[in-house]
Design a protein around this motif. Structure first.
Motif, PDB file in Angstrom:
ATOM      1  N   GLY A  35       0.541  -2.008   0.140  1.00  0.00           N
ATOM      2  CA  GLY A  35      -0.271   0.343   0.109  1.00  0.00           C
ATOM      3  C   GLY A  35       0.683   1.358   0.129  1.00  0.00           C
ATOM      4  N   ASP A  36       0.805   1.829   1.218  1.00  0.00           N
ATOM      5  CA  ASP A  36       1.278   3.635   0.843  1.00  0.00           C
ATOM      6  C   ASP A  36       2.296   3.469   2.046  1.00  0.00           C
ATOM      7  OD1 ASP A  36      -1.469   4.557  -0.244  1.00  0.00           O
ATOM      8  OD2 ASP A  36      -1.572   5.031   1.845  1.00  0.00           O
ATOM      9  N   GLY A  37       2.535   2.273   1.946  1.00  0.00           N
ATOM     10  CA  GLY A  37       4.335   2.087   2.882  1.00  0.00           C
ATOM     11  C   GLY A  37       5.516   1.910   1.345  1.00  0.00           C
ATOM     12  N   LEU A  38       5.580   0.897   1.113  1.00  0.00           N
ATOM     13  CA  LEU A  38       7.207   0.431   0.178  1.00  0.00           C
ATOM     14  C   LEU A  38       5.992   0.528  -1.436  1.00  0.00           C
ATOM     15  CD1 LEU A  38       9.576   0.313   0.156  1.00  0.00           C
ATOM     16  CD2 LEU A  38       9.648  -2.689   0.516  1.00  0.00           C
ATOM     17  N   GLY A  39       5.759  -0.040  -1.193  1.00  0.00           N
ATOM     18  CA  GLY A  39       4.041  -0.558  -2.486  1.00  0.00           C
ATOM     19  C   GLY A  39       4.556  -1.797  -3.372  1.00  0.00           C
ATOM     20  N   LEU A  40       4.718  -2.572  -2.578  1.00  0.00           N
ATOM     21  CA  LEU A  40       4.709  -3.392  -2.829  1.00  0.00           C
ATOM     22  C   LEU A  40       3.059  -4.519  -3.400  1.00  0.00           C
ATOM     23  CD1 LEU A  40       7.161  -5.950  -0.795  1.00  0.00           C
ATOM     24  CD2 LEU A  40       7.455  -4.272  -2.879  1.00  0.00           C
ATOM     25  N   ASP A  41       3.140  -5.390  -4.068  1.00  0.00           N
ATOM     26  CA  ASP A  41       1.679  -5.532  -4.465  1.00  0.00           C
ATOM     27  C   ASP A  41       1.496  -7.399  -3.739  1.00  0.00           C
ATOM     28  OD1 ASP A  41       2.813  -7.116  -6.569  1.00  0.00           O
ATOM     29  OD2 ASP A  41       2.558  -5.751  -8.285  1.00  0.00           O
ATOM     30  N   SER A  42      -0.052  -8.231  -4.590  1.00  0.00           N
ATOM     31  CA  SER A  42       0.003  -9.846  -3.873  1.00  0.00           C
ATOM     32  C   SER A  42       1.473 -10.456  -5.169  1.00  0.00           C
ATOM     33  CB  SER A  42      -1.147 -10.087  -4.689  1.00  0.00           C
ATOM     34  OG  SER A  42      -1.475  -9.616  -5.638  1.00  0.00           O
ATOM     35  N   ILE A  43       1.774  -9.741  -6.014  1.00  0.00           N
ATOM     36  CA  ILE A  43       2.620 -10.721  -7.097  1.00  0.00           C
ATOM     37  C   ILE A  43       4.013 -10.655  -6.377  1.00  0.00           C
ATOM     38  CG2 ILE A  43       3.535 -11.333  -9.603  1.00  0.00           C
ATOM     39  CD1 ILE A  43       1.326 -11.708  -9.193  1.00  0.00           C
ATOM     40  N   ASP A  44       4.477  -9.286  -6.063  1.00  0.00           N
ATOM     41  CA  ASP A  44       5.584  -9.277  -4.814  1.00  0.00           C
ATOM     42  C   ASP A  44       5.817 -10.226  -3.370  1.00  0.00           C
ATOM     43  OD1 ASP A  44       6.225  -7.450  -6.494  1.00  0.00           O
ATOM     44  OD2 ASP A  44       5.759  -6.071  -5.718  1.00  0.00           O
ATOM     45  N   ALA A  45       4.223 -10.060  -2.464  1.00  0.00           N
ATOM     46  CA  ALA A  45       4.296 -10.789  -1.714  1.00  0.00           C
ATOM     47  C   ALA A  45       4.808 -12.289  -2.158  1.00  0.00           C
ATOM     48  CB  ALA A  45       2.395 -10.785  -1.038  1.00  0.00           C
ATOM     49  N   LEU A  46       4.101 -13.091  -3.301  1.00  0.00           N
ATOM     50  CA  LEU A  46       4.705 -14.882  -3.244  1.00  0.00           C
ATOM     51  C   LEU A  46       5.768 -14.522  -3.674  1.00  0.00           C
ATOM     52  CD1 LEU A  46       1.822 -15.248  -5.917  1.00  0.00           C
ATOM     53  CD2 LEU A  46       1.759 -15.780  -3.913  1.00  0.00           C
ATOM     54  N   LYS A  68      -0.426 -11.323   6.568  1.00  0.00           N
ATOM     55  CA  LYS A  68      -0.821 -10.663   6.596  1.00  0.00           C
ATOM     56  C   LYS A  68       0.002  -9.742   6.946  1.00  0.00           C
ATOM     57  CE  LYS A  68      -5.166  -9.675   3.512  1.00  0.00           C
ATOM     58  NZ  LYS A  68      -6.700  -9.479   3.630  1.00  0.00           N
ATOM     59  N   LYS A  69      -0.244 -10.011   8.632  1.00  0.00           N
ATOM     60  CA  LYS A  69       0.569  -9.767   9.540  1.00  0.00           C
ATOM     61  C   LYS A  69       2.231 -10.023   9.746  1.00  0.00           C
ATOM     62  CE  LYS A  69      -2.864 -11.179  12.578  1.00  0.00           C
ATOM     63  NZ  LYS A  69      -3.593 -11.912  14.127  1.00  0.00           N
ATOM     64  N   VAL A  70       2.321 -10.597   9.314  1.00  0.00           N
ATOM     65  CA  VAL A  70       4.420 -11.471   8.665  1.00  0.00           C
ATOM     66  C   VAL A  70       4.725 -10.323   7.759  1.00  0.00           C
ATOM     67  CG1 VAL A  70       5.317 -13.183   8.118  1.00  0.00           C
ATOM     68  CG2 VAL A  70       4.067 -13.850   9.666  1.00  0.00           C
ATOM     69  N   PHE A  71       4.064 -10.249   6.675  1.00  0.00           N
ATOM     70  CA  PHE A  71       4.309  -8.696   5.549  1.00  0.00           C
ATOM     71  C   PHE A  71       3.961  -7.767   5.977  1.00  0.00           C
ATOM     72  CE2 PHE A  71       4.971 -11.900   2.123  1.00  0.00           C
ATOM     73  CZ  PHE A  71       5.627 -12.632   2.783  1.00  0.00           C
ATOM     74  N   THR A  72       3.872  -7.343   6.937  1.00  0.00           N
ATOM     75  CA  THR A  72       3.453  -5.864   7.355  1.00  0.00           C
ATOM     76  C   THR A  72       4.737  -5.319   7.267  1.00  0.00           C
ATOM     77  OG1 THR A  72       1.855  -6.641   9.341  1.00  0.00           O
ATOM     78  CG2 THR A  72       2.488  -4.416   8.956  1.00  0.00           C
ATOM     79  N   SER A  73       5.656  -5.388   7.975  1.00  0.00           N
ATOM     80  CA  SER A  73       7.264  -4.200   7.843  1.00  0.00           C
ATOM     81  C   SER A  73       8.567  -5.580   7.483  1.00  0.00           C
ATOM     82  CB  SER A  73       7.432  -3.791   8.541  1.00  0.00           C
ATOM     83  OG  SER A  73       6.874  -4.389  10.337  1.00  0.00           O
ATOM     84  N   VAL A  74       9.180  -5.143   7.518  1.00  0.00           N
ATOM     85  CA  VAL A  74      10.871  -5.601   8.328  1.00  0.00           C
ATOM     86  C   VAL A  74      10.510  -5.887   9.707  1.00  0.00           C
ATOM     87  CG1 VAL A  74      13.333  -5.875   8.424  1.00  0.00           C
ATOM     88  CG2 VAL A  74      12.003  -4.369   6.177  1.00  0.00           C
ATOM     89  N   ARG A  75      10.316  -5.510  10.689  1.00  0.00           N
ATOM     90  CA  ARG A  75      10.371  -5.997  11.069  1.00  0.00           C
ATOM     91  C   ARG A  75       9.241  -7.124  12.260  1.00  0.00           C
ATOM     92  NH1 ARG A  75      12.549  -3.477  15.242  1.00  0.00           N
ATOM     93  NH2 ARG A  75      12.330  -1.532  14.547  1.00  0.00           N
ATOM     94  N   THR A  76       8.238  -7.000  11.258  1.00  0.00           N
ATOM     95  CA  THR A  76       7.236  -8.595  11.484  1.00  0.00           C
ATOM     96  C   THR A  76       7.854  -9.367  10.716  1.00  0.00           C
ATOM     97  OG1 THR A  76       6.131  -7.543   9.983  1.00  0.00           O
ATOM     98  CG2 THR A  76       5.937  -7.210  11.889  1.00  0.00           C
ATOM     99  N   ILE A  77       8.546  -9.214   9.571  1.00  0.00           N
ATOM    100  CA  ILE A  77       8.801 -10.887   9.197  1.00  0.00           C
ATOM    101  C   ILE A  77      10.393 -11.221  10.049  1.00  0.00           C
ATOM    102  CG2 ILE A  77      10.816 -11.229   6.839  1.00  0.00           C
ATOM    103  CD1 ILE A  77       9.053  -9.134   5.169  1.00  0.00           C
ATOM    104  N   VAL A  78      11.307 -10.323  10.018  1.00  0.00           N
ATOM    105  CA  VAL A  78      12.312 -10.295  11.014  1.00  0.00           C
ATOM    106  C   VAL A  78      12.165 -11.203  12.571  1.00  0.00           C
ATOM    107  CG1 VAL A  78      14.053  -9.680  12.251  1.00  0.00           C
ATOM    108  CG2 VAL A  78      13.836  -8.714  10.399  1.00  0.00           C
TER     109      VAL A  78
END
Length: 88
Positions: A35-46, A68-78
Motif C-alpha cells: 500500500g502506501d508504504g513501500l508499495g509492494l503488491d500481491s505478486i511481490d508477496a508471492l 498479512k501480519k508477517v508481511f506488514t514490515s521488515v520487523r514483522t518478517i524478522v
C-alpha cells in the motif's frame, strides 16, 4: 539501529523483487511493505515468500491469516524468522 537479520531481509527484498533503485538504507524497518508504504503488491508477496523459503527454510501459507501480519514490515518478517528458528 538495524540488526544484521534486518539488513539481510531488506537486501532479500531488494534482490528478490528487483528493486534496483533502492538500497538497504532506503527501506525503513517499520514501514509498511504494501500500500502506501513501500508499495509492494500481491505478486511481490508471492515472490518474497518464495525467497524467504529458499533462504531461511520457512514457509508462510498464502491462505494463512498470519501472512498479512508477517508481511506488514521488515520487523514483522524478522520476528517471524527468529520465532520460526527457535521452534526448529
Amino acid at each position: 539501529m538495524s540488526t544484521s537479520l534486518e539488513q539481510e531481509v531488506k537486501q532479500l527484498i531488494i534482490d528478490s523483487l528487483n528493486l534496483e533503485d533502492l538500497t538497504v538504507d532506503d527501506i525503513e524497518t517499520d514501514i509498511h511493505l504494501f500500500g502506501d508504504g513501500l508499495g509492494l503488491d500481491s505478486i511481490d508477496a508471492l515472490e518474497l515468500g518464495l525467497a524467504l523459503k529458499k533462504k531461511y527454510n520457512i514457509t508462510i501459507s498464502p491462505e494463512s491469516e498470519d501472512m498479512k501480519k508477517v508481511f506488514t514490515s521488515v520487523r514483522t518478517i524478522v520476528d517471524f524468522i527468529e520465532n520460526s528458528a527457535t521452534k526448529i
